[in-house]
Design a protein around this motif. Sequence first.
Motif, mmCIF file in Angstrom:
data_model
loop_
_atom_site.group_PDB
_atom_site.id
_atom_site.type_symbol
_atom_site.label_atom_id
_atom_site.label_comp_id
_atom_site.label_asym_id
_atom_site.label_seq_id
_atom_site.Cartn_x
_atom_site.Cartn_y
_atom_site.Cartn_z
ATOM 1 N N PRO A 99 -38.390 -8.028 9.839
ATOM 2 C CA PRO A 99 -38.335 -8.248 11.287
ATOM 3 C C PRO A 99 -38.714 -6.973 12.028
ATOM 4 O O PRO A 99 -38.495 -5.870 11.534
ATOM 5 N N PRO A 100 -39.277 -7.113 13.230
ATOM 6 C CA PRO A 100 -39.654 -5.920 13.999
ATOM 7 C C PRO A 100 -38.406 -5.206 14.517
ATOM 8 O O PRO A 100 -37.345 -5.808 14.683
ATOM 9 N N PHE A 101 -38.556 -3.921 14.763
ATOM 10 C CA PHE A 101 -37.462 -3.128 15.316
ATOM 11 C C PHE A 101 -37.344 -3.435 16.807
ATOM 12 O O PHE A 101 -38.262 -3.197 17.580
ATOM 13 N N THR A 102 -36.210 -4.025 17.198
ATOM 14 C CA THR A 102 -35.934 -4.327 18.602
ATOM 15 C C THR A 102 -34.525 -3.862 18.927
ATOM 16 O O THR A 102 -33.740 -3.516 18.032
ATOM 17 N N TRP A 103 -34.172 -3.889 20.204
ATOM 18 C CA TRP A 103 -32.831 -3.460 20.599
ATOM 19 C C TRP A 103 -31.766 -4.386 20.048
ATOM 20 O O TRP A 103 -30.632 -3.987 19.837
ATOM 21 N N ARG A 104 -32.115 -5.655 19.798
ATOM 22 C CA ARG A 104 -31.135 -6.616 19.281
ATOM 23 C C ARG A 104 -30.767 -6.333 17.834
ATOM 24 O O ARG A 104 -29.657 -6.612 17.401
ATOM 25 N N ASN A 105 -31.697 -5.806 17.064
ATOM 26 C CA ASN A 105 -31.395 -5.560 15.654
ATOM 27 C C ASN A 105 -31.398 -4.073 15.317
ATOM 28 O O ASN A 105 -31.480 -3.704 14.152
ATOM 29 N N ALA A 106 -31.300 -3.215 16.313
ATOM 30 C CA ALA A 106 -31.311 -1.767 16.092
ATOM 31 C C ALA A 106 -30.147 -1.338 15.201
ATOM 32 O O ALA A 106 -30.296 -0.440 14.369
ATOM 33 N N VAL A 107 -28.992 -1.971 15.362
ATOM 34 C CA VAL A 107 -27.835 -1.619 14.542
ATOM 35 C C VAL A 107 -28.146 -1.862 13.061
ATOM 36 O O VAL A 107 -27.812 -1.039 12.197
ATOM 37 N N LEU A 108 -28.803 -2.967 12.763
ATOM 38 C CA LEU A 108 -29.137 -3.254 11.369
ATOM 39 C C LEU A 108 -30.146 -2.251 10.811
ATOM 40 O O LEU A 108 -30.037 -1.827 9.668
ATOM 41 N N TRP A 109 -31.131 -1.883 11.612
ATOM 42 C CA TRP A 109 -32.145 -0.931 11.152
ATOM 43 C C TRP A 109 -31.558 0.467 10.982
ATOM 44 O O TRP A 109 -31.946 1.199 10.078
ATOM 45 N N LEU A 110 -30.650 0.856 11.849
ATOM 46 C CA LEU A 110 -30.146 2.230 11.836
ATOM 47 C C LEU A 110 -28.879 2.420 11.010
ATOM 48 O O LEU A 110 -28.536 3.551 10.675
ATOM 49 N N SER A 111 -28.175 1.347 10.679
ATOM 50 C CA SER A 111 -26.914 1.504 9.951
ATOM 51 C C SER A 111 -27.130 2.083 8.553
ATOM 52 O O SER A 111 -26.323 2.896 8.098
ATOM 53 N N GLY A 112 -28.194 1.709 7.879
ATOM 54 C CA GLY A 112 -28.452 2.257 6.540
ATOM 55 C C GLY A 112 -28.633 3.762 6.557
ATOM 56 O O GLY A 112 -27.916 4.490 5.847
ATOM 57 N N PRO A 113 -29.577 4.283 7.367
ATOM 58 C CA PRO A 113 -29.729 5.745 7.422
ATOM 59 C C PRO A 113 -28.472 6.457 7.928
ATOM 60 O O PRO A 113 -28.144 7.543 7.445
ATOM 61 N N LEU A 114 -27.756 5.843 8.879
ATOM 62 C CA LEU A 114 -26.535 6.482 9.376
ATOM 63 C C LEU A 114 -25.470 6.599 8.286
ATOM 64 O O LEU A 114 -24.836 7.644 8.134
ATOM 65 N N PHE A 115 -25.283 5.528 7.514
ATOM 66 C CA PHE A 115 -24.307 5.583 6.426
ATOM 67 C C PHE A 115 -24.748 6.555 5.331
ATOM 68 O O PHE A 115 -23.920 7.222 4.716
ATOM 69 N N LEU A 116 -26.038 6.658 5.086
ATOM 70 C CA LEU A 116 -26.545 7.618 4.109
ATOM 71 C C LEU A 116 -26.247 9.038 4.570
ATOM 72 O O LEU A 116 -25.757 9.865 3.789
ATOM 73 N N LEU A 117 -26.516 9.338 5.836
ATOM 74 C CA LEU A 117 -26.221 10.674 6.363
ATOM 75 C C LEU A 117 -24.719 10.958 6.369
ATOM 76 O O LEU A 117 -24.287 12.065 6.044
ATOM 77 N N LEU A 118 -23.930 9.961 6.727
ATOM 78 C CA LEU A 118 -22.478 10.128 6.724
ATOM 79 C C LEU A 118 -21.971 10.413 5.312
ATOM 80 O O LEU A 118 -21.166 11.324 5.094
ATOM 81 N N GLY A 119 -22.446 9.652 4.341
ATOM 82 C CA GLY A 119 -22.042 9.867 2.950
ATOM 83 C C GLY A 119 -22.477 11.228 2.434
ATOM 84 O O GLY A 119 -21.714 11.913 1.741
ATOM 85 N N ALA A 120 -23.698 11.646 2.777
ATOM 86 C CA ALA A 120 -24.175 12.964 2.350
ATOM 87 C C ALA A 120 -23.338 14.068 2.986
ATOM 88 O O ALA A 120 -23.004 15.061 2.331
ATOM 89 N N GLY A 121 -22.983 13.898 4.263
ATOM 90 C CA GLY A 121 -22.142 14.889 4.934
ATOM 91 C C GLY A 121 -20.757 14.989 4.312
ATOM 92 O O GLY A 121 -20.237 16.085 4.111
ATOM 93 N N LEU A 122 -20.173 13.834 4.000
ATOM 94 C CA LEU A 122 -18.851 13.848 3.357
ATOM 95 C C LEU A 122 -18.913 14.470 1.966
ATOM 96 O O LEU A 122 -18.022 15.236 1.579
ATOM 97 N N ALA A 123 -19.953 14.161 1.203
ATOM 98 C CA ALA A 123 -20.108 14.745 -0.134
ATOM 99 C C ALA A 123 -20.293 16.259 -0.029
ATOM 100 O O ALA A 123 -19.701 17.023 -0.808
#
Length: 155
Positions: A99-123
């Motif tokens: 699906p295209p990146f839109t404001w309606r699905n921005a949370v789905l597109w950005l949650s993966g990289p955000l959780f990856l950065l959060l996990g890397a920061g915690l580690a």
Amino acid sequence: MPGPRAFALALALSVAPLAAPAVQPDEILTDPGLEARARAITAELRCVVCQAESIDDSNAEIARDLRLLVRERLTEGDSDAEVLAFVTDRYGEFVLFRPPFTWRNAVLWLSGPLFLLLGAGLAFAYVRRRSTAPAPPRPPLTPEERARLEALTNE
């Protein structure tokens, strides 16, 4: 006793039907260019019943209906984008594998990289805290250990 070649051939022949697309011969368009476009589009569309397969690979009735719809729209002269827009308007963005990146699905597109950065920061914080932590104190020597140490140093 059959050898490894016979076993490999039997395995390949038994698995080959599982990998075949579900497109039926009566669905295939006579124009090879349109058929190639139809295959490219149907590979991008998710089966609404199977959900993990494209409509090109699904044997569900709705997938067949969607394959026929895509081919019908192409023969009527629609562009690939118009066909995808028509199906998306009818079934929603869920049918698109990408699906295209839109404001309606921005949370789905950005949650993966955000959780990856959060996990890397915690580690990183955990490893850094462990490396700077003081070593635990050693327990004091018992009287027997002290006597043995004195005996060794007096020799």
